[in-house]
Design an enzyme around this catalytic site. Structure first.
Site, mmCIF file in Angstrom:
data_model
loop_
_atom_site.group_PDB
_atom_site.id
_atom_site.type_symbol
_atom_site.label_atom_id
_atom_site.label_comp_id
_atom_site.label_asym_id
_atom_site.label_seq_id
_atom_site.Cartn_x
_atom_site.Cartn_y
_atom_site.Cartn_z
ATOM 1 C CD GLU A 1 104.478 31.777 -67.621
ATOM 2 O OE1 GLU A 1 105.693 31.858 -67.834
ATOM 3 O OE2 GLU A 1 103.876 32.523 -66.832
ATOM 4 N N GLY B 1 99.302 31.054 -59.343
ATOM 5 C CA GLY B 1 99.992 31.823 -58.309
ATOM 6 C C GLY B 1 99.848 33.294 -58.598
ATOM 7 C CG MET C 1 99.636 34.670 -65.755
ATOM 8 S SD MET C 1 101.218 33.858 -66.096
ATOM 9 C CE MET C 1 101.616 34.574 -67.679
ATOM 10 C CD GLU C 2 104.464 36.623 -66.463
ATOM 11 O OE1 GLU C 2 105.221 36.019 -67.242
ATOM 12 O OE2 GLU C 2 104.049 36.117 -65.399
ATOM 13 C CG HIS D 1 108.348 37.961 -60.037
ATOM 14 N ND1 HIS D 1 109.646 37.521 -60.080
ATOM 15 C CD2 HIS D 1 107.694 37.258 -61.007
ATOM 16 C CE1 HIS D 1 109.769 36.608 -61.027
ATOM 17 N NE2 HIS D 1 108.586 36.426 -61.599
ATOM 18 C CD GLU D 2 103.852 37.368 -61.270
ATOM 19 O OE1 GLU D 2 104.013 37.388 -62.500
ATOM 20 O OE2 GLU D 2 104.241 36.419 -60.556
ATOM 21 C CG HIS E 1 107.314 38.776 -65.587
ATOM 22 N ND1 HIS E 1 108.435 38.294 -66.227
ATOM 23 C CD2 HIS E 1 107.034 37.878 -64.600
ATOM 24 C CE1 HIS E 1 108.815 37.163 -65.668
ATOM 25 N NE2 HIS E 1 107.997 36.896 -64.666
ATOM 26 C CD GLU F 1 109.452 33.797 -64.856
ATOM 27 O OE1 GLU F 1 109.640 34.529 -63.857
ATOM 28 O OE2 GLU F 1 108.343 33.695 -65.403
#
Length: 867
Positions: free
Chosen positions: A127, A267, A269-270, A303-304, A307, A326
């Site tokens: 990404e 960091g 990543m989804e 959060h991930e 997604h 996001e």
């Protein structure tokens, strides 16, 4: 599409004129023979034409070596195929077919995109545009394809092979090699392609979905590093259950895999079914993680996972629409955290917003949530796109009602599953479900900079507040010249006795709005923007006594906390001329005593309310920031608090000793450490011994780090002894030693920049250790007194770090330019010093495009503002 197809003079520039791709790819069959030096890729790409006028199939690429190509089984001659540094062109492509390619790829280093080497692991970081470094592709988010991937590698070097999708076949090959084949039949964008190959220890668990399916969950970490993964694993399962309950969506694959690596550049990543994390975003334990880090990790894992639907299964149509995935995912993460830890989580949201997004809005990098253009996609990963995007959706949720908004999100997932949508598409779905015209909300996505909200209260001395007059104050310039924006305003009347009297939500739709207030009592105070109901900068003259009343009597924790913070800001600005005798300072010191003495108030809230705003926050709204004055005022207030309430602070420190030792008791630690800090500012002679004892014996990293901060504040021999003790306790574990760098970066002592430079040049610092680089420089960048120290030593230290990162880690280099974006808010001497640092960086030939574009934007905008 955001990138206009044939603009070869500037092929990567993104603009707002979306054009669908002339071709798309529906299926990718890939085989990768993994090797850390040269990986061979064989790709069979099934494509079809979308634009009937299109003839040439154009694929994106970067630093790929094309070995051979064929179309539907026939080799392509030199006239039919053109290989360029940034693309592959197939002339006169048929309406549909299969393009076969053989390629050679050289895995990059830790700071790059595509296939990279991290120690003994081969892993991807795609990404936003890294897949083009692995295979020629139509590498844009609205091209969503299904994949079949076979990984082949030396079994001794890479015993574990992982990729998106379901494992359908595994086999041993000749010469000590082995292979694994994965099928992912849910369409995804190319930036979500992921693989990992290496030697890992594993932690296994499972989750049962609401439909009764069992999902296998496996966490992979470097050998001996699964310790500390329990919090991330439990949070992941809680997030899966929360998404089912709240939005009715469940995880539909049979496995969910997590890989954590210390220096993973993304960091978190989804990637579908294969989430990749840097260790600091998944691995957590009170023994080596501070309390904010523990919450950040829970938030990151949620959060991930979220997604999976808001981003993966429902994509964004262009990179300029990044906030559609996001912003929505941040909002979902925030609501999950509020359910997990309570209303206090909303204060976390606002603190993070003000500390990280407000500087963007106030500086040279101000931009809309949905920008009109961008030089490169990676420059769009900003706090405006993420956090301000989330706050805009929260306003939309308040406007329609949360139940209606949640129904709209469910409809969004249902209607766009397997497709990519835009900001306008999302707003149309919400409007359809809500049954009202929400066109006015589109203006929020075009606004660059903060929206001011001026408030005046008409008050009768006998009856109390009667009428509220609100006026919008948009930022200057084209981005602020739009029609008025819709603003949801939540309010109540708060009096000394009784509960707050809430008013119905006000839906402000014009530039001016008048509100008849509910009947209150004499002495009542109007509480505005409860729960931070609107992302505006409120301008309302408050008497110190009114703020103190809100801080004591409001039931909304955000307003209550914000009132205490605003009172502290008033006290700090009045401190320089009147010291502790000013009206705001007296009110703040009295509030501090009342909260410290109140046994019924949650210690966590008291610690948050009385934590003085950082110097950067104290400077918000000033035309020219007075760095030294704000530093003196903040320290002076803390010292006054210590001198006025020594007995209360001593009691707090002693009474909370036992609760603070419990790993889950964030609140006790927060308040107890605040008491220690205030006593240090007051100069009490026994503080150094207390802090040394706490540093040497406390079981949690939060207490150890707080004690170390105090010892740096005390200075002299105590500081030197503190550094020695911290190194003895932390040097055996890199995760613990990272905290030393973070605390040093936040140190506000006059020689902070000198100490940061020494750490940058010291033996424990490594530019390839992204965790440590971020620990030191993120903290230093928001340390106003240290970064902006007179003479420019802070700018030189940061500039040197950015220069050394150079092209080896472009995104990280660009990240550390953000502190320079406030250039225009400082005095002429500092502006000149910052500009000189940026120009020196711009002159370096090895600086990558991401940091170069960002620094040029800062310089150009600063010049425009001065002219």
């Amino acid at each position: 599409m955001t990138r206009a197809a044939p603009r070869h003079s500037d092929p990567d520039r993104l603009d707002a004129d979306y054009t669908p791709p002339p071709f798309t790819i529906d299926y990718a069959d890939l085989s990768l023979e993994l090797d850390p030096q040269v990986t061979e890729v064989t790709a069979h790409l099934t494509f079809r034409r979308i634009d009937p006028e299109a003839r040439d199939l154009v694929l994106d690429g970067h630093e790929l070596e094309l070995v051979s190509s064929s179309l539907d089984g026939r080799a392509l001659s030199g006239s039919r195929v053109e290989s360029h540094p940034d693309r592959l062109v197939v002339r006169d492509a048929p309406p549909h077919g299969t393009l076969s390619l053989r390629l050679r790829v050289r895995p990059g280093g830790p700071g790059l995109e595509g296939l990279i080497r991290l120690d003994d692991v081969l892993v991807t970081h795609c990404e936003p545009e890294g897949f083009r470094r692995i295979c020629y592709f139509i590498d844009r988010p609205d091209v969503m394809a299904c994949y079949r991937v076979t990984l082949i590698a030396d079994e001794a070097a890479y015993p574990t092979l992982l990729c998106n999708g379901e494992l359908v076949e595994a086999s041993r090959l000749v010469a000590g090699r082995h292979a694994a084949t994965f099928v992912d039949d849910i369409p995804k964008s190319s930036y979500l392609f992921a693989l990992a190959a290496g030697r890992f220890d594993t932690l296994e668990d499972s989750f049962t979905t609401r439909s009764g399916r069992t999902v296998s969950i496996v966490v992979h970490a470097a050998p001996g590093e699964t310790f500390g993964c329990a919090l991330g694993l439990e949070t992941l399962k809680a997030a899966m259950a929360w998404d089912e309950r709240t939005f009715g969506v469940e995880y539909e694959r049979s496995r969910f895999t997590v890989v954590i690596m210390r220096n993973y550049p993304g960091g978190g990543m989804e990637n579908p079914s294969l989430n990749l994390y840097a260790t600091e975003f998944f691995q957590a334990d009170p023994a080596f993680s501070t309390d904010p880090e523990l919450r950040r990790i829970a938030s990151s894992v949620a959060h991930e996972y979220f997604h999976e639907w808001s981003g993966n299964r429902v994509g964004c149509k262009s990179w300029l629409d990044l906030t559609v995935k996001e912003g929505l995912t941040v909002l979902r993460q925030q609501r999950f955290m509020a359910d997990l830890v309570g209303a206090d989580a909303r204060i976390d949201d606002v603190v993070f917003l003000r500390a990280n997004q407000y500087p963007e809005d106030d500086g040279e990098l101000a931009h809309p949530i949905r920008p009109a253009s961008a030089a490169v996609a990676s420059n769009l990963y900003t706090r405006t796109v993420y956090e301000k995007g989330a706050e805009t959706l929260r306003m939309l949720s308040a406007w329609t009602g949360e139940a209606v908004f949640d129904e709209a999100v469910r409809a969004w997932f249902g209607r766009f599953d397997g497709r990519a949508g835009s900001v306008e598409d999302f707003l149309d779905v919400v409007a359809d479900v809500a049954g009202e015209d929400l066109t006015a909300f589109r203006a929020w996505y075009r606004l660059a900079g903060p929206l001011g909200l001026q408030a005046e209260i008409d008050t009768d001395p006998r009856e109390g507040p009667r009428r509220l007059i609100l006026s919008q104050a948009p930022p200057e310039g084209p981005a602020g010249s739009e029609t008025p924006l819709p603003i949801p305003v939540s309010l109540a009347l708060v009096a000394e006795e009784g509960l707050p009297v809430e008013a119905p939500l006000v839906r402000m739709i014009g530039k001016h709005h008048e509100i008849e207030l509910p009947t209150g009592s004499q002495g009542a105070v109007v509480s505005l923007l409860r729960g931070h109901s609107a992302e505006v900068r409120l301008h309302l003259d408050r008497a110190p006594e009114d703020l103190a009343l809100l801080a004591r009597r409001e039931t909304d924790v955000v307003v209550r906390w914000d009132a205490a913070q605003e009172l502290a800001r008033q006290a700090a600005h009045a401190w320089l001329s009147h010291g502790a005798t000013s009206r705001p300072a007296r009110a703040w010191l009295e509030l501090a005593g009342a909260l410290l003495a109140d046994p019924t108030t949650n210690p966590a809230f008291v610690g948050r309310a009385l934590a003085l705003p950082p110097e950067a926050a104290l400077g918000l709204g000033q035309d020219t920031v007075d760095v030294e004055a704000l530093g003196r005022a903040r320290h002076g207030l803390a010292a006054a608090g210590g001198r006025m309430h020594p007995e209360l602070l001593a009691r707090v420190y002693d009474d909370l000793r036992a609760p603070a030792r419990e790993p889950s008791n964030f609140g006790a630690r927060r308040l107890r450490n605040l008491a220690l800090e205030w006593c240090a500012c007051a100069g009490f002679p026994d503080v150094a011994l207390l802090a040394l004892s706490q540093l040497a014996g406390a079981p949690t990293m939060e207490d150890q780090s707080a004690a170390f901060r105090v010892l740096l504040l005390v200075g002299g021999a105590a500081r030197d002894e503190g550094v020695a003790v911290a190194r003895r306790r932390w040097s055996d574990d890199p995760r613990k030693l990272d905290n030393l760098f973070a605390v040093e970066g936040a140190n506000t002592a006059p020689d902070a920049a000198v100490r940061v430079r020494a750490l940058l040049e010291g033996p424990d610092f490594d530019l390839d250790q992204a965790v440590r680089v971020k620990a030191l420089l993120d903290a230093f960048g928001v340390n106003q007194g240290g970064f902006h120290v007179a003479g420019g030593a802070g700018y030189d230290a940061m500039g040197e770090a950015i220069a050394r990162l150079g092209a080896r880690n472009p995104r990280l280099a660009a990240r550390f330019l953000k502190p320079f974006a406030g250039l225009g808010r400082f005095d002429a001497t500092r502006r000149q010093a910052m500009a000189q640092t940026l120009r020196r960086l711009d002159a370096r030939p090895d600086l990558a495009i991401e940091p170069r574009n960002r620094l040029r934007t800062i310089l150009a905008t600063a010049r425009q503002e001065r002219s």
